[in-house]
Design an enzyme around this catalytic site. Structure first.
Site, PDB file in Angstrom:
ATOM      1  N   TYR A  86      -3.512  -3.807   4.024  1.00 34.82           N
ATOM      2  CA  TYR A  86      -2.246  -3.216   4.465  1.00 34.82           C
ATOM      3  C   TYR A  86      -2.125  -3.335   5.984  1.00 34.82           C
ATOM      4  O   TYR A  86      -1.081  -3.739   6.500  1.00 34.82           O
ATOM      5  CB  TYR A  86      -2.166  -1.745   4.022  1.00 34.82           C
ATOM      6  CG  TYR A  86      -0.944  -1.037   4.552  1.00 34.82           C
ATOM      7  CD1 TYR A  86       0.316  -1.306   4.032  1.00 34.82           C
ATOM      8  CD2 TYR A  86      -1.049  -0.104   5.574  1.00 34.82           C
ATOM      9  CE1 TYR A  86       1.449  -0.675   4.522  1.00 34.82           C
ATOM     10  CE2 TYR A  86       0.074   0.533   6.066  1.00 34.82           C
ATOM     11  CZ  TYR A  86       1.312   0.249   5.547  1.00 34.82           C
ATOM     12  OH  TYR A  86       2.430   0.871   6.038  1.00 34.82           O
ATOM     13  N   GLU A 101       6.890   7.723   3.849  1.00 36.21           N
ATOM     14  CA  GLU A 101       6.333   8.497   4.969  1.00 36.21           C
ATOM     15  C   GLU A 101       6.526   9.982   4.725  1.00 36.21           C
ATOM     16  O   GLU A 101       5.648  10.794   5.021  1.00 36.21           O
ATOM     17  CB  GLU A 101       6.966   8.083   6.302  1.00 36.21           C
ATOM     18  CG  GLU A 101       6.595   6.697   6.784  1.00 36.21           C
ATOM     19  CD  GLU A 101       5.125   6.491   7.134  1.00 36.21           C
ATOM     20  OE1 GLU A 101       4.357   7.478   7.224  1.00 36.21           O
ATOM     21  OE2 GLU A 101       4.728   5.330   7.319  1.00 36.21           O
ATOM     22  N   TRP A 141      -2.688   8.390   3.760  1.00 34.82           N
ATOM     23  CA  TRP A 141      -1.864   7.218   3.517  1.00 34.82           C
ATOM     24  C   TRP A 141      -2.422   6.415   2.349  1.00 34.82           C
ATOM     25  O   TRP A 141      -1.679   5.815   1.580  1.00 34.82           O
ATOM     26  CB  TRP A 141      -1.726   6.343   4.765  1.00 34.82           C
ATOM     27  CG  TRP A 141      -0.860   5.160   4.487  1.00 34.82           C
ATOM     28  CD1 TRP A 141      -1.232   3.850   4.457  1.00 34.82           C
ATOM     29  CD2 TRP A 141       0.535   5.174   4.141  1.00 34.82           C
ATOM     30  NE1 TRP A 141      -0.167   3.051   4.117  1.00 34.82           N
ATOM     31  CE2 TRP A 141       0.934   3.848   3.923  1.00 34.82           C
ATOM     32  CE3 TRP A 141       1.474   6.187   3.995  1.00 34.82           C
ATOM     33  CZ2 TRP A 141       2.233   3.499   3.561  1.00 34.82           C
ATOM     34  CZ3 TRP A 141       2.777   5.836   3.633  1.00 34.82           C
ATOM     35  CH2 TRP A 141       3.135   4.504   3.422  1.00 34.82           C
TER      36      TRP A 141
END
Length: 174
Positions: free
Chosen positions: A4, A26, A34
């Site tokens: 990522y 988000e 995350w």
């Protein structure tokens, strides 16, 4: 996470759905890691109909209940409600250039240049201002820290460490 970082994080995306996806994810990430969101992202994309703003804005009580019952995503009532509220607000932004234009209009004149991780900011004057403007426009779960993370994800600010092979790779800050 490395993939990522190396292929997506900090790279601008095109289109309302792509920016809305990042904004939504988000918000869902707030208070979580995350990696949790990244693992669940394929399911989010499926159940949120590719983050098509018009489709999400039309979600009704039955769809909301289905989202809250789907263990493949984060089942937080406030965040699910926020995603629908935000889709409706994004529709209204179209008359003023759209979500993408608005978010990018808060690009700072300079980007941070952190040398060590402790120097990476979590907010900025621009993320505070973006947060206030989005809230004024009816969006929720768009606090300054969340908006700074969005700005990082989109390459609006480049917080890759100085010396990182990805620093400047978005083309925005080269």
């Amino acid at each position: 996470m490395r993939d990522y970082h190396d292929t997506e994080w900090g790279i601008p995306v095109d289109g309302e759905a792509a920016v809305f996806e990042r904004l939504t994810l988000e918000a869902f990430q707030s208070g979580l890691s995350w990696s949790t969101i990244l693992t669940k992202r394929p399911a989010f994309r499926e159940v949120y109909d590719g983050f098509d703003v018009d489709t999400v804005a039309a979600y009704d009580g039955a769809k909301r209940a289905a989202l809250l019952a789907d263990a493949r995503i984060v089942r937080n009532r406030a965040k699910v409600d926020a995603s629908i509220t935000n889709a409706r607000a994004v529709q209204r932004l179209r008359d003023d250039g759209g979500l993408e234009h608005l978010v990018w209009s808060f690009r700072p004149d300079e980007t941070p240049a952190p040398v060590v991780a402790a120097e990476v900011p979590t907010t900025s004057p621009e993320s505070v201002a973006l947060s206030k403007e989005l809230k004024r426009r009816g969006l929720v779960f768009v606090g300054p820290t969340t908006m700074h993370a969005l700005m990082e994800a989109l390459g609006i600010v480049d917080t890759h460490l100085v010396g990182c092979h990805r620093r400047g790779s978005s083309g925005v800050w080269s």
